[in-house]
Design an enzyme around this catalytic site. Structure first.
Site, PDB file in Angstrom:
ATOM      1  N   SER A   1       0.830  -1.198   0.000  1.00 53.96           N
ATOM      2  CA  SER A   1       0.000   0.000   0.000  1.00 53.96           C
ATOM      3  C   SER A   1       0.870   1.256   0.000  1.00 53.96           C
ATOM      4  CB  SER A   1      -0.964  -0.048   1.184  1.00 53.96           C
ATOM      5  OG  SER A   1      -1.954   0.939   1.068  1.00 53.96           O
TER       6      SER A   1
ATOM      7  N   ASP B   1      -0.266  -4.248  -3.750  1.00 53.16           N
ATOM      8  CA  ASP B   1      -1.468  -3.413  -3.727  1.00 53.16           C
ATOM      9  C   ASP B   1      -1.114  -1.938  -3.501  1.00 53.16           C
ATOM     10  OD1 ASP B   1      -4.042  -4.054  -4.429  1.00 53.16           O
ATOM     11  OD2 ASP B   1      -4.776  -4.325  -2.392  1.00 53.16           O
TER      12      ASP B   1
ATOM     13  N   HIS C   1      -7.698  -5.555   0.209  1.00 53.93           N
ATOM     14  CA  HIS C   1      -6.473  -4.815   0.511  1.00 53.93           C
ATOM     15  C   HIS C   1      -5.765  -5.365   1.750  1.00 53.93           C
ATOM     16  CE1 HIS C   1      -3.798  -1.493  -0.131  1.00 53.93           C
ATOM     17  NE2 HIS C   1      -4.091  -0.885   1.021  1.00 53.93           N
TER      18      HIS C   1
END
Length: 407
Positions: free
Chosen positions: A251, A274, A329
């Site tokens: 992330s 991600d 996620h």
């Protein structure tokens, strides 16, 4: 921590699948916010019955998670301790390092609102497969919580001396005072990009400093660990293959991968899980010369984010992307293993795909990519098809419409 009443005793973070047992320790060099702080995972000598560290190191991290999630600290501490208080990391605390080989190196960057221990499944897998992994805890106010130290005044030290005689010895040097830094939320009316861009640049610098510190240790230089753990860092001398270094993150940590690759060519490739592209200045994209592997969840990505990832496409530099079906996620941090089905679904910590299958796909694809671009003499190339998305649970590229992504 270590609440024996925790209700997840049937759930656990999966241990590494590789041939090496895994040890871990914490290293902090420099006691201020400008210092370097990471959890180190490494192949260790076989051992039994030794201490496994708590997954959440102290209650302050529960408080930080509560702040990040915007829930009451007192209530959340009880809930988190009930759910996760007994969770352990599948590694031996301060275990002796397994000498006799030169190991490749990975620097790992956590996501927004996370901290150094929350990706232990990934880090333990890498260490079990023969990597030395430094999981950085960022001091850019993007962690749920982290800590540093300030120096006590002489007066404060003198006041404490009489009472210290009856206390057990502390790991914290007596002249230092522990200070906590929590997640900084956006202020009302504040523009987000300047904050996130400043943070990602600091995160990149912190990853570079972590690598500098590992190189010092590898050279045999003495390092002073503020935390005074029992691990002997001199045993790491000449143990790292410094031609085989990668950076990895999730992330916001995926954005940090790109920033780190731009800042330092010693990182030979990157694995971005991600990735949240928003914090990055696009002007750095042409300066990123190393291979990158984007591994995405099915539910997180959207057109604008994929469009920015596509701007890193190159005809000459390997840039790969796959998507894991049935994932969300939070399929990459450890939380996905530590909640039941319904709670995991409610909190969006689990997708439809079994989290152990999802993690295996992520780890095996990553290992195949690392072997290819670090020129490792291993057998991870057996998973080469995963790099191209060749599995029933993988999508080559993205599940986001390319037409939408190009807008």
């Amino acid at each position: 921590m270590g609440n024996s009443g925790s209700q997840n005793t049937g759930m656990r973070i999966p241990p590494g699948n590789g041939p090496h047992q895994v040890g871990c320790t914490d290293l902090m060099v420099g006691h201020t916010t400008q210092g370097t702080f990471f959890r180190l995972y490494y192949p260790c000598n076989p051992s039994e019955g030794l201490e496994r560290p708590d997954w959440i190191p102290s209650k302050e991290y529960f408080n930080g998670l509560a702040d990040f999630m915007k829930i009451n600290r007192t209530l959340s501490e009880r809930i988190f301790n009930y759910l996760f208080g007994a969770c352990k990391i599948p590694a031996v605390w301060n275990a002796s390092f397994k000498q006799g080989a030169k190991y490749p190196v990975v620097v790992f960057s956590h996501g927004l609102g996370a901290f150094r221990t929350l990706y232990s499944a990934i880090c333990c897998e890498l260490a079990s497969q023969g990597f030395i992994v430094a999981a950085v805890e960022h001091r850019d106010e993007s962690s749920s919580a982290t800590f540093y130290f300030t120096e006590k005044s002489e007066e404060e030290q003198q006041k404490e001396q009489p009472s210290c005689r009856s206390r057990p010895p502390s790991l914290i040097p007596p002249h230092l005072q522990q200070q906590w830094m929590y997640y900084r939320a956006l202020k009302p009316g504040e523009s987000e990009f300047p904050l996130r861009n400043r943070q990602v640049k600091q995160r990149g610098d912190e990853c570079v400093r972590a690598l500098d510190l590992l190189i010092e240790i590898n050279s045999g230089n003495n390092v002073e660990n503020v935390l005074r753990t029992q691990f002997d860092f001199t045993t790491l001398e000449n143990s790292m293959d410094l031609c085989k270094i990668a950076i990895m993150g999730h992330s916001f940590g995926g954005a940090t991968v790109i920033e780190g690759l731009c800042k330092d060519g010693r990182f030979k490739c990157g694995v971005a899980l991600d990735t949240w592209m928003f914090p990055i200045d696009e002007e750095i994209f042409p300066r990123v010369k190393q291979p990158i592997f984007f591994i995405n969840s099915e539910k997180f990505q959207w057109g604008g984010n994929i469009a920015r990832i596509r701007k890193l496409d190159s005809a000459y530099i390997p840039r790969k992307m796959i998507t894991i079906r049935g994932t969300v996620h939070q399929s990459f941090p450890d939380f996905t293993f530590l909640t039941g089905h319904w709670l995991g679904k409610l909190l969006k910590l689990k997708g439809d795909l079994d989290p152990y299958i999802a993690m295996d796909l992520c780890n095996r694809a990553s290992l195949a990519f690392l072997q290819r671009h670090l020129s490792l003499d291993r057998e991870f190339n057996q998973w080469d098809p995963l790099i191209d998305g060749k599995d029933e649970n993988l999508i080559p590229g993205t599940n986001v419409r390319e037409l939408q992504a190009s807008i």
